[in-house]
Motif scaffolding. Structure first.
Motif, PDB file in Angstrom:
ATOM      1  N   PHE A  54       5.982  -6.789 -11.508  1.00  0.00           N
ATOM      2  CA  PHE A  54       4.758  -6.028 -11.788  1.00  0.00           C
ATOM      3  C   PHE A  54       4.523  -5.812 -13.275  1.00  0.00           C
ATOM      4  N   GLU A  55       4.914  -6.789 -14.063  1.00  0.00           N
ATOM      5  CA  GLU A  55       4.495  -6.816 -15.461  1.00  0.00           C
ATOM      6  C   GLU A  55       3.045  -7.293 -15.542  1.00  0.00           C
ATOM      7  N   LEU A  56       2.628  -8.121 -14.588  1.00  0.00           N
ATOM      8  CA  LEU A  56       1.223  -8.492 -14.418  1.00  0.00           C
ATOM      9  C   LEU A  56       0.746  -7.972 -13.068  1.00  0.00           C
ATOM     10  N   ASP A  57      -0.464  -7.455 -13.032  1.00  0.00           N
ATOM     11  CA  ASP A  57      -1.014  -6.900 -11.798  1.00  0.00           C
ATOM     12  C   ASP A  57      -1.271  -7.996 -10.768  1.00  0.00           C
ATOM     13  N   MET A  58      -1.209  -7.609  -9.525  1.00  0.00           N
ATOM     14  CA  MET A  58      -1.577  -8.479  -8.417  1.00  0.00           C
ATOM     15  C   MET A  58      -2.785  -7.850  -7.722  1.00  0.00           C
ATOM     16  N   ASP A  59      -3.922  -8.517  -7.806  1.00  0.00           N
ATOM     17  CA  ASP A  59      -5.162  -7.945  -7.279  1.00  0.00           C
ATOM     18  C   ASP A  59      -5.793  -8.757  -6.157  1.00  0.00           C
ATOM     19  N   GLU A  60      -5.487 -10.050  -6.093  1.00  0.00           N
ATOM     20  CA  GLU A  60      -6.164 -10.908  -5.124  1.00  0.00           C
ATOM     21  C   GLU A  60      -5.154 -11.675  -4.288  1.00  0.00           C
ATOM     22  N   ALA A  61      -5.037 -11.324  -3.007  1.00  0.00           N
ATOM     23  CA  ALA A  61      -4.120 -12.011  -2.095  1.00  0.00           C
ATOM     24  C   ALA A  61      -4.383 -11.528  -0.678  1.00  0.00           C
ATOM     25  N   ASP A  62      -4.093 -12.388   0.287  1.00  0.00           N
ATOM     26  CA  ASP A  62      -4.071 -11.931   1.675  1.00  0.00           C
ATOM     27  C   ASP A  62      -2.844 -11.067   1.914  1.00  0.00           C
ATOM     28  N   GLU A  63      -1.749 -11.409   1.219  1.00  0.00           N
ATOM     29  CA  GLU A  63      -0.525 -10.613   1.279  1.00  0.00           C
ATOM     30  C   GLU A  63       0.261 -10.836   0.007  1.00  0.00           C
ATOM     31  N   ALA A  64       0.841  -9.778  -0.532  1.00  0.00           N
ATOM     32  CA  ALA A  64       1.697  -9.879  -1.720  1.00  0.00           C
ATOM     33  C   ALA A  64       2.748  -8.783  -1.631  1.00  0.00           C
ATOM     34  N   LYS A  65       3.893  -9.133  -1.057  1.00  0.00           N
ATOM     35  CA  LYS A  65       4.952  -8.160  -0.852  1.00  0.00           C
ATOM     36  C   LYS A  65       6.239  -8.610  -1.532  1.00  0.00           C
ATOM     37  N   VAL A  66       6.900  -7.667  -2.170  1.00  0.00           N
ATOM     38  CA  VAL A  66       8.235  -7.868  -2.720  1.00  0.00           C
ATOM     39  C   VAL A  66       9.100  -6.739  -2.165  1.00  0.00           C
ATOM     40  N   PHE A  67      10.164  -7.104  -1.454  1.00  0.00           N
ATOM     41  CA  PHE A  67      10.950  -6.140  -0.683  1.00  0.00           C
ATOM     42  C   PHE A  67       9.992  -5.448   0.306  1.00  0.00           C
ATOM     43  N   ASP A  68       9.968  -4.143   0.286  1.00  0.00           N
ATOM     44  CA  ASP A  68       9.051  -3.428   1.182  1.00  0.00           C
ATOM     45  C   ASP A  68       7.832  -2.909   0.429  1.00  0.00           C
ATOM     46  N   TYR A  69       7.611  -3.407  -0.770  1.00  0.00           N
ATOM     47  CA  TYR A  69       6.499  -2.930  -1.593  1.00  0.00           C
ATOM     48  C   TYR A  69       5.299  -3.864  -1.460  1.00  0.00           C
ATOM     49  N   ASP A  70       4.138  -3.272  -1.232  1.00  0.00           N
ATOM     50  CA  ASP A  70       2.880  -4.013  -1.205  1.00  0.00           C
ATOM     51  C   ASP A  70       2.309  -3.999  -2.617  1.00  0.00           C
ATOM     52  N   LEU A  71       2.339  -5.139  -3.303  1.00  0.00           N
ATOM     53  CA  LEU A  71       1.889  -5.182  -4.689  1.00  0.00           C
ATOM     54  C   LEU A  71       0.400  -4.920  -4.833  1.00  0.00           C
ATOM     55  N   LEU A  72      -0.354  -5.126  -3.778  1.00  0.00           N
ATOM     56  CA  LEU A  72      -1.806  -4.915  -3.837  1.00  0.00           C
ATOM     57  C   LEU A  72      -2.160  -3.429  -3.929  1.00  0.00           C
ATOM     58  N   SER A  73      -1.243  -2.579  -3.509  1.00  0.00           N
ATOM     59  CA  SER A  73      -1.520  -1.138  -3.535  1.00  0.00           C
ATOM     60  C   SER A  73      -0.396  -0.355  -4.208  1.00  0.00           C
TER      61      SER A  73
END
Length: 252
Positions: A54-73
Protein backbone atom coordinates in the motif's frame (compact mmCIF):
# COMPACT_ATOMS: atom_id res chain seq x y z
CA UNK A 1 -5.17 -26.65 1.00
CA UNK A 2 -2.76 -23.69 1.01
CA UNK A 3 -4.01 -20.33 2.18
CA UNK A 4 -4.37 -17.58 -0.41
CA UNK A 5 -2.24 -14.57 0.56
CA UNK A 6 -2.75 -12.34 -2.51
CA UNK A 7 -5.76 -12.23 -4.79
CA UNK A 8 -6.00 -9.59 -7.54
CA UNK A 9 -8.80 -9.86 -10.09
CA UNK A 10 -8.97 -7.43 -13.01
CA UNK A 11 -6.90 -4.87 -11.10
CA UNK A 12 -5.55 -1.71 -12.73
CA UNK A 13 -2.16 -0.55 -11.43
CA UNK A 14 -1.39 3.18 -11.47
CA UNK A 15 1.78 5.13 -10.82
CA UNK A 16 1.59 8.18 -8.58
CA UNK A 17 0.85 10.62 -11.38
CA UNK A 18 -2.20 8.75 -12.56
CA UNK A 19 -0.51 6.77 -15.33
CA UNK A 20 -1.93 3.26 -15.69
CA UNK A 21 1.01 0.88 -16.15
CA UNK A 22 -0.83 -2.46 -15.90
CA UNK A 23 -4.43 -3.22 -16.84
CA UNK A 24 -6.73 -6.05 -15.77
CA UNK A 25 -4.17 -7.79 -13.60
CA UNK A 26 -5.04 -11.25 -12.30
CA UNK A 27 -2.50 -12.27 -9.68
CA UNK A 28 -2.71 -15.08 -7.17
CA UNK A 29 -0.19 -16.11 -4.49
CA UNK A 30 -0.52 -18.89 -1.93
CA UNK A 31 1.51 -19.52 1.21
CA UNK A 32 4.85 -21.16 0.54
CA UNK A 33 4.94 -20.18 -3.14
CA UNK A 34 8.00 -18.64 -4.82
CA UNK A 35 6.72 -16.21 -7.43
CA UNK A 36 8.76 -14.30 -9.99
CA UNK A 37 7.55 -11.15 -11.74
CA UNK A 38 9.61 -10.53 -14.87
CA UNK A 39 9.58 -7.82 -17.50
CA UNK A 40 11.52 -4.95 -18.99
CA UNK A 41 12.49 -1.92 -16.96
CA UNK A 42 9.43 0.30 -16.65
CA UNK A 43 6.95 -2.49 -17.36
CA UNK A 44 5.15 -2.02 -14.03
CA UNK A 45 6.85 -4.63 -11.83
CA UNK A 46 7.79 -2.26 -9.02
CA UNK A 47 4.46 -0.43 -9.18
CA UNK A 48 2.62 -3.71 -8.72
CA UNK A 49 4.78 -4.59 -5.71
CA UNK A 50 4.15 -1.19 -4.14
CA UNK A 51 0.40 -1.80 -4.22
CA UNK A 52 0.91 -4.94 -2.12
CA UNK A 53 2.23 -2.98 0.85
CA UNK A 54 0.00 0.00 0.00
CA UNK A 55 2.72 2.42 -0.96
CA UNK A 56 0.54 2.96 -4.05
CA UNK A 57 -3.24 3.08 -3.75
CA UNK A 58 -5.45 0.42 -5.25
CA UNK A 59 -8.65 1.96 -6.61
CA UNK A 60 -9.79 -0.13 -9.57
CA UNK A 61 -10.31 -3.90 -9.33
CA UNK A 62 -13.00 -6.54 -9.08
CA UNK A 63 -10.98 -7.84 -6.12
CA UNK A 64 -7.74 -6.77 -4.46
CA UNK A 65 -6.94 -8.63 -1.27
CA UNK A 66 -3.69 -9.15 0.62
CA UNK A 67 -4.06 -11.50 3.59
CA UNK A 68 -7.48 -10.61 4.99
CA UNK A 69 -7.24 -6.95 3.97
CA UNK A 70 -9.37 -5.51 1.18
CA UNK A 71 -7.10 -2.94 -0.48
CA UNK A 72 -10.07 -1.24 -2.14
CA UNK A 73 -11.40 -0.13 1.24
CA UNK A 74 -8.24 -0.20 3.39
CA UNK A 75 -8.19 2.45 6.10
CA UNK A 76 -5.06 4.37 7.01
CA UNK A 77 -5.04 2.93 10.52
CA UNK A 78 -4.96 -0.62 9.12
CA UNK A 79 -1.82 -0.14 7.00
CA UNK A 80 0.65 -0.92 9.85
CA UNK A 81 -1.18 -4.19 10.53
CA UNK A 82 -0.91 -5.14 6.87
CA UNK A 83 2.79 -4.34 6.70
CA UNK A 84 3.65 -6.20 9.91
CA UNK A 85 2.78 -9.44 8.15
CA UNK A 86 5.28 -8.90 5.35
CA UNK A 87 8.94 -8.14 4.87
CA UNK A 88 10.26 -5.97 2.04
CA UNK A 89 13.71 -6.34 0.46
CA UNK A 90 15.00 -3.65 -1.91
CA UNK A 91 17.69 -3.60 -4.56
CA UNK A 92 19.63 -0.89 -2.73
CA UNK A 93 19.37 -2.52 0.74
CA UNK A 94 18.06 0.63 2.52
CA UNK A 95 19.97 -0.03 5.72
CA UNK A 96 20.42 2.78 8.22
CA UNK A 97 24.00 3.85 7.60
CA UNK A 98 24.55 5.55 10.95
CA UNK A 99 24.19 2.43 13.08
CA UNK A 100 25.46 -1.12 13.36
CA UNK A 101 23.80 -4.21 11.97
CA UNK A 102 22.53 -5.04 15.46
CA UNK A 103 21.03 -1.59 15.92
CA UNK A 104 19.42 -1.69 12.46
CA UNK A 105 17.59 -4.84 13.53
CA UNK A 106 16.92 -3.61 17.05
CA UNK A 107 15.26 -0.48 15.64
CA UNK A 108 12.70 -2.55 13.72
CA UNK A 109 11.91 -4.82 16.65
CA UNK A 110 11.40 -1.92 19.06
CA UNK A 111 9.22 -0.12 16.54
CA UNK A 112 7.02 -3.21 16.22
CA UNK A 113 6.46 -3.55 19.95
CA UNK A 114 9.32 -5.70 21.23
CA UNK A 115 10.37 -4.44 24.67
CA UNK A 116 12.45 -7.06 26.52
CA UNK A 117 16.15 -6.82 25.75
CA UNK A 118 16.80 -10.54 26.15
CA UNK A 119 14.04 -11.39 23.67
CA UNK A 120 15.30 -8.75 21.23
CA UNK A 121 18.86 -10.07 21.49
CA UNK A 122 17.70 -13.64 20.99
CA UNK A 123 15.66 -12.79 17.89
CA UNK A 124 18.52 -10.81 16.35
CA UNK A 125 20.88 -13.72 16.99
CA UNK A 126 18.38 -16.07 15.34
CA UNK A 127 17.94 -14.07 12.14
CA UNK A 128 21.65 -13.33 11.77
CA UNK A 129 22.29 -17.05 12.13
CA UNK A 130 19.62 -17.73 9.50
CA UNK A 131 21.44 -15.52 6.98
CA UNK A 132 24.96 -16.61 7.98
CA UNK A 133 26.09 -13.33 9.56
CA UNK A 134 26.41 -14.23 13.22
CA UNK A 135 29.77 -12.45 13.42
CA UNK A 136 28.64 -9.20 11.77
CA UNK A 137 26.30 -7.76 14.41
CA UNK A 138 28.72 -4.98 15.40
CA UNK A 139 29.68 -4.00 11.87
CA UNK A 140 28.52 -0.80 10.18
CA UNK A 141 26.78 -1.23 6.80
CA UNK A 142 29.67 0.37 4.90
CA UNK A 143 32.00 -2.29 6.32
CA UNK A 144 30.00 -5.06 4.61
CA UNK A 145 30.04 -6.30 1.03
CA UNK A 146 26.98 -5.85 -1.16
CA UNK A 147 25.96 -9.46 -0.61
CA UNK A 148 26.34 -9.11 3.15
CA UNK A 149 24.27 -5.92 3.16
CA UNK A 150 21.51 -7.71 1.26
CA UNK A 151 21.64 -10.56 3.77
CA UNK A 152 21.15 -8.03 6.56
CA UNK A 153 18.19 -6.61 4.64
CA UNK A 154 16.71 -10.12 4.44
CA UNK A 155 17.36 -10.65 8.15
CA UNK A 156 15.46 -7.42 8.80
CA UNK A 157 12.61 -8.63 6.58
CA UNK A 158 12.16 -11.89 8.52
CA UNK A 159 12.45 -10.45 12.05
CA UNK A 160 8.72 -10.67 12.71
CA UNK A 161 8.26 -14.01 10.93
CA UNK A 162 6.28 -12.60 7.99
CA UNK A 163 3.77 -14.52 5.91
CA UNK A 164 5.07 -12.83 2.76
CA UNK A 165 8.39 -11.43 1.55
CA UNK A 166 8.35 -8.87 -1.26
CA UNK A 167 11.72 -8.59 -3.00
CA UNK A 168 12.17 -5.85 -5.61
CA UNK A 169 15.20 -6.70 -7.78
CA UNK A 170 17.14 -7.99 -4.73
CA UNK A 171 20.03 -9.20 -6.89
CA UNK A 172 20.22 -6.17 -9.19
CA UNK A 173 23.39 -4.75 -7.60
CA UNK A 174 25.15 -8.08 -7.02
CA UNK A 175 27.58 -10.23 -8.98
CA UNK A 176 26.20 -13.54 -10.35
CA UNK A 177 27.62 -15.77 -7.61
CA UNK A 178 26.36 -13.52 -4.83
CA UNK A 179 23.00 -13.22 -6.58
CA UNK A 180 22.64 -17.01 -6.55
CA UNK A 181 23.45 -17.09 -2.84
CA UNK A 182 20.71 -14.55 -2.15
CA UNK A 183 18.16 -16.55 -4.15
CA UNK A 184 19.12 -19.73 -2.32
CA UNK A 185 18.58 -17.92 0.97
CA UNK A 186 15.14 -16.65 -0.12
CA UNK A 187 14.18 -20.14 -1.24
CA UNK A 188 15.20 -21.59 2.12
CA UNK A 189 12.93 -19.05 3.80
CA UNK A 190 10.15 -19.98 1.37
CA UNK A 191 10.43 -23.63 2.39
CA UNK A 192 9.36 -22.66 5.92
CA UNK A 193 5.96 -21.57 4.52
CA UNK A 194 6.67 -17.90 3.87
CA UNK A 195 5.65 -16.87 0.34
CA UNK A 196 8.17 -14.89 -1.71
CA UNK A 197 7.22 -12.50 -4.52
CA UNK A 198 10.30 -11.31 -6.38
CA UNK A 199 10.59 -8.86 -9.25
CA UNK A 200 13.58 -9.51 -11.48
CA UNK A 201 14.97 -9.34 -15.00
CA UNK A 202 17.76 -11.80 -14.15
CA UNK A 203 16.48 -14.56 -16.42
CA UNK A 204 19.24 -17.17 -15.78
CA UNK A 205 18.06 -17.43 -12.16
CA UNK A 206 14.68 -18.72 -13.31
CA UNK A 207 16.27 -21.66 -15.09
CA UNK A 208 18.17 -22.74 -12.00
CA UNK A 209 15.54 -21.85 -9.39
CA UNK A 210 12.09 -22.50 -10.86
CA UNK A 211 8.90 -21.02 -9.48
CA UNK A 212 5.62 -19.49 -10.58
CA UNK A 213 6.36 -16.85 -13.24
CA UNK A 214 4.35 -13.80 -14.24
CA UNK A 215 5.42 -11.47 -17.06
CA UNK A 216 4.64 -7.75 -17.37
CA UNK A 217 4.60 -6.61 -21.00
CA UNK A 218 2.60 -4.12 -23.03
CA UNK A 219 0.57 -2.92 -20.05
CA UNK A 220 -0.59 -6.45 -19.23
CA UNK A 221 0.46 -9.13 -16.77
CA UNK A 222 0.22 -12.82 -17.61
CA UNK A 223 1.29 -16.06 -16.02
CA UNK A 224 3.96 -17.72 -18.17
CA UNK A 225 5.27 -20.42 -15.84
CA UNK A 226 5.16 -23.14 -18.49
CA UNK A 227 7.09 -21.28 -21.15
CA UNK A 228 9.13 -18.58 -19.41
CA UNK A 229 12.41 -19.99 -20.71
CA UNK A 230 11.39 -19.10 -24.27
CA UNK A 231 10.77 -15.46 -23.41
CA UNK A 232 13.34 -13.00 -24.68
CA UNK A 233 13.66 -9.76 -22.78
CA UNK A 234 15.12 -6.69 -24.41
CA UNK A 235 18.39 -5.77 -22.75
CA UNK A 236 18.16 -2.62 -20.70
CA UNK A 237 20.63 -0.71 -18.53
CA UNK A 238 20.82 -2.11 -15.03
CA UNK A 239 18.38 0.42 -13.64
CA UNK A 240 14.81 -0.11 -12.62
CA UNK A 241 11.80 2.01 -11.89
CA UNK A 242 12.45 4.58 -9.22
CA UNK A 243 11.63 2.98 -5.91
CA UNK A 244 9.58 5.28 -3.71
CA UNK A 245 11.23 4.98 -0.35
CA UNK A 246 9.32 4.87 2.85
CA UNK A 247 10.88 5.03 6.28
CA UNK A 248 11.46 2.01 8.47
CA UNK A 249 8.77 3.25 10.82
CA UNK A 250 6.26 3.54 7.98
CA UNK A 251 7.18 0.08 6.71
CA UNK A 252 6.21 -1.43 10.02
Amino acid sequence: MSEVLISYKNANIYQRHGICVLKEVNFHVEEGEFVYIIGRVGSGKSSLLRTLYFELDMDEADEAKVFDYDLLSLRQKDIPGLRRQMGVVFQDFQLLGDRTVYKNLQFVLKATGWKKKDEIDQRIDEVLSDVGLQDKADKMPHELSGGEQQRVAIARAILNKPRLIIADEPTGNLDPETAENIIELLRQICQTGTAVVMATHNMPLLDKYPGVVYRCVGGKMEEVTSDFNQIQLVDEPDTDEIIVRYSEREEI
